[in-house]
Design a protein around this motif. Structure first.
Motif, PDB file in Angstrom:
ATOM      1  N   ARG A 195      46.147  27.848  46.198  1.00  0.00           N
ATOM      2  CA  ARG A 195      46.265  27.993  47.650  1.00  0.00           C
ATOM      3  C   ARG A 195      45.797  29.381  48.093  1.00  0.00           C
ATOM      4  NH1 ARG A 195      51.752  25.812  50.168  1.00  0.00           N
ATOM      5  NH2 ARG A 195      50.661  26.665  51.962  1.00  0.00           N
ATOM      6  N   GLY A 196      46.164  30.408  47.340  1.00  0.00           N
ATOM      7  CA  GLY A 196      45.735  31.761  47.664  1.00  0.00           C
ATOM      8  C   GLY A 196      44.232  31.928  47.574  1.00  0.00           C
ATOM      9  N   LEU A 197      43.621  31.299  46.568  1.00  0.00           N
ATOM     10  CA  LEU A 197      42.165  31.384  46.421  1.00  0.00           C
ATOM     11  C   LEU A 197      41.453  30.671  47.569  1.00  0.00           C
ATOM     12  CD1 LEU A 197      41.956  30.898  42.565  1.00  0.00           C
ATOM     13  CD2 LEU A 197      41.231  32.934  43.824  1.00  0.00           C
ATOM     14  N   LEU A 198      41.959  29.506  47.967  1.00  0.00           N
ATOM     15  CA  LEU A 198      41.364  28.809  49.115  1.00  0.00           C
ATOM     16  C   LEU A 198      41.439  29.691  50.369  1.00  0.00           C
ATOM     17  CD1 LEU A 198      42.833  25.230  48.563  1.00  0.00           C
ATOM     18  CD2 LEU A 198      40.398  25.823  48.544  1.00  0.00           C
ATOM     19  N   THR A 199      42.605  30.261  50.607  1.00  0.00           N
ATOM     20  CA  THR A 199      42.780  31.139  51.766  1.00  0.00           C
ATOM     21  C   THR A 199      41.879  32.360  51.661  1.00  0.00           C
ATOM     22  OG1 THR A 199      45.078  30.417  52.023  1.00  0.00           O
ATOM     23  CG2 THR A 199      44.468  32.514  53.056  1.00  0.00           C
ATOM     24  N   GLY A 200      41.822  32.950  50.479  1.00  0.00           N
ATOM     25  CA  GLY A 200      41.044  34.176  50.267  1.00  0.00           C
ATOM     26  C   GLY A 200      39.559  34.017  50.528  1.00  0.00           C
ATOM     27  N   VAL A 201      39.005  32.841  50.199  1.00  0.00           N
ATOM     28  CA  VAL A 201      37.568  32.647  50.438  1.00  0.00           C
ATOM     29  C   VAL A 201      37.293  32.023  51.804  1.00  0.00           C
ATOM     30  CG1 VAL A 201      37.024  32.489  47.970  1.00  0.00           C
ATOM     31  CG2 VAL A 201      37.412  30.396  49.274  1.00  0.00           C
ATOM     32  N   GLY A 202      38.359  31.648  52.520  1.00  0.00           N
ATOM     33  CA  GLY A 202      38.178  31.147  53.880  1.00  0.00           C
ATOM     34  C   GLY A 202      38.005  29.645  53.998  1.00  0.00           C
ATOM     35  N   VAL A 258      37.641  29.757  39.311  1.00  0.00           N
ATOM     36  CA  VAL A 258      37.976  28.914  40.456  1.00  0.00           C
ATOM     37  C   VAL A 258      37.418  29.538  41.735  1.00  0.00           C
ATOM     38  CG1 VAL A 258      39.836  27.916  41.840  1.00  0.00           C
ATOM     39  CG2 VAL A 258      40.064  28.016  39.360  1.00  0.00           C
ATOM     40  N   ARG A 259      37.569  30.850  41.873  1.00  0.00           N
ATOM     41  CA  ARG A 259      37.038  31.532  43.047  1.00  0.00           C
ATOM     42  C   ARG A 259      35.530  31.338  43.139  1.00  0.00           C
ATOM     43  NH1 ARG A 259      34.496  35.795  44.956  1.00  0.00           N
ATOM     44  NH2 ARG A 259      35.196  36.780  46.876  1.00  0.00           N
ATOM     45  N   ALA A 260      34.836  31.468  42.003  1.00  0.00           N
ATOM     46  CA  ALA A 260      33.381  31.284  41.983  1.00  0.00           C
ATOM     47  C   ALA A 260      33.008  29.864  42.425  1.00  0.00           C
ATOM     48  CB  ALA A 260      32.826  31.577  40.591  1.00  0.00           C
ATOM     49  N   LEU A 261      33.761  28.871  41.986  1.00  0.00           N
ATOM     50  CA  LEU A 261      33.516  27.492  42.407  1.00  0.00           C
ATOM     51  C   LEU A 261      33.701  27.359  43.917  1.00  0.00           C
ATOM     52  CD1 LEU A 261      33.087  24.428  41.953  1.00  0.00           C
ATOM     53  CD2 LEU A 261      35.541  24.280  41.474  1.00  0.00           C
ATOM     54  N   PHE A 262      34.805  27.896  44.446  1.00  0.00           N
ATOM     55  CA  PHE A 262      35.066  27.805  45.882  1.00  0.00           C
ATOM     56  C   PHE A 262      34.004  28.544  46.697  1.00  0.00           C
ATOM     57  CE2 PHE A 262      39.947  27.242  45.235  1.00  0.00           C
ATOM     58  CZ  PHE A 262      39.742  25.928  44.840  1.00  0.00           C
ATOM     59  N   VAL A 263      33.590  29.711  46.251  1.00  0.00           N
ATOM     60  CA  VAL A 263      32.549  30.480  46.948  1.00  0.00           C
ATOM     61  C   VAL A 263      31.226  29.710  46.932  1.00  0.00           C
ATOM     62  CG1 VAL A 263      31.131  32.583  46.802  1.00  0.00           C
ATOM     63  CG2 VAL A 263      33.618  32.743  46.640  1.00  0.00           C
ATOM     64  N   ASP A 264      30.902  29.081  45.794  1.00  0.00           N
ATOM     65  CA  ASP A 264      29.676  28.287  45.680  1.00  0.00           C
ATOM     66  C   ASP A 264      29.703  27.103  46.653  1.00  0.00           C
ATOM     67  OD1 ASP A 264      27.134  27.608  44.458  1.00  0.00           O
ATOM     68  OD2 ASP A 264      28.207  25.985  43.430  1.00  0.00           O
ATOM     69  N   VAL A 265      30.824  26.397  46.715  1.00  0.00           N
ATOM     70  CA  VAL A 265      30.951  25.271  47.641  1.00  0.00           C
ATOM     71  C   VAL A 265      30.831  25.761  49.083  1.00  0.00           C
ATOM     72  CG1 VAL A 265      32.533  23.504  48.533  1.00  0.00           C
ATOM     73  CG2 VAL A 265      32.299  23.831  46.057  1.00  0.00           C
TER      74      VAL A 265
END
Length: 191
Positions: free
Chosen positions: A103-110, A51-58
């Motif tokens: 929610r934590g992952l969204l916050t963590g990647v900004g 999930v983090r990788a997806l959010f970072v890619d976006v």
């Protein structure tokens, strides 16, 4: 914001990524994996790294021009004999835990995000609790992707993630072009 993420964080949840300028929509299953805990049988948990990788890619593709909306998850007590919608204690804990991690992952990647109760985004589209209503509305808003949301071909969680992204667009006064195209992604088969 020209990129919007919509998240339906249920136990069979989905993530929709909408690129308004590029006129593209991606639909993703929320990834889970089995984790073995000592001698106990394995448990299914959110695959946070995926999930983090997806959010970072976006975040990278959008050059930071992205926002998200995530459906509020709150525990409801288990009441035996009701409609089966309440689940059991373990599934409720998993669902709320997944929601908190997302929610934590969204916050963590900004990535900035809004939390939206199901009643709020469904009211914005005049939807009932019927999952087929969500499929139909997603097909109406994203006509070139409508086949992906059709009954028997599409899962309601994918449609609801797309609608949560559409709600976020409404919140930000963004217009969704009618020629959004679905980008192929791997998802589970329709239920």
């Amino acid at each position: 914001m020209t990129w919007i993420i919509g998240i339906d964080p249920g136990t069979a949840g989905a993530i929709a990524v909408l690129d308004l300028d590029g006129r593209r929509l991606w639909l993703h299953d929320i990834p889970f994996h089995d984790v073995r805990r000592g001698r106990a049988k394995s448990v299914t948990e959110l695959a946070e790294a995926e999930v983090r990788a997806l959010f970072v890619d976006v975040l990278a593709q959008s050059q930071g021009d992205v926002a998200a909306a995530i459906e509020l998850q709150s525990p409801r007590p288990f009441i035996a004999g009701q409609d089966g919608m309440h689940g059991n204690v373990t599934s409720i804990a998993k669902q709320v835990g997944t929601y908190a991690c997302l929610r934590g992952l969204l916050t963590g990647v900004g990535i900035v995000y809004d939390v939206v109760p199901p009643s709020v985004w469904k009211k914005a589209f005049k939807l009932s609790q019927e999952k087929d209503d969500s499929r139909h509305e997603a097909g109406r808003i994203f006509p070139l992707c409508g086949g992906r949301f059709a009954k028997g071909r599409g899962r309601p969680d994918l449609a609801e993630a797309a609608l949560i992204a559409a709600w976020s667009c409404k919140l930000r006064s963004l217009t969704i072009p009618s020629n959004i195209e679905l980008v192929s992604t791997k998802t589970k088969k329709a239920a």
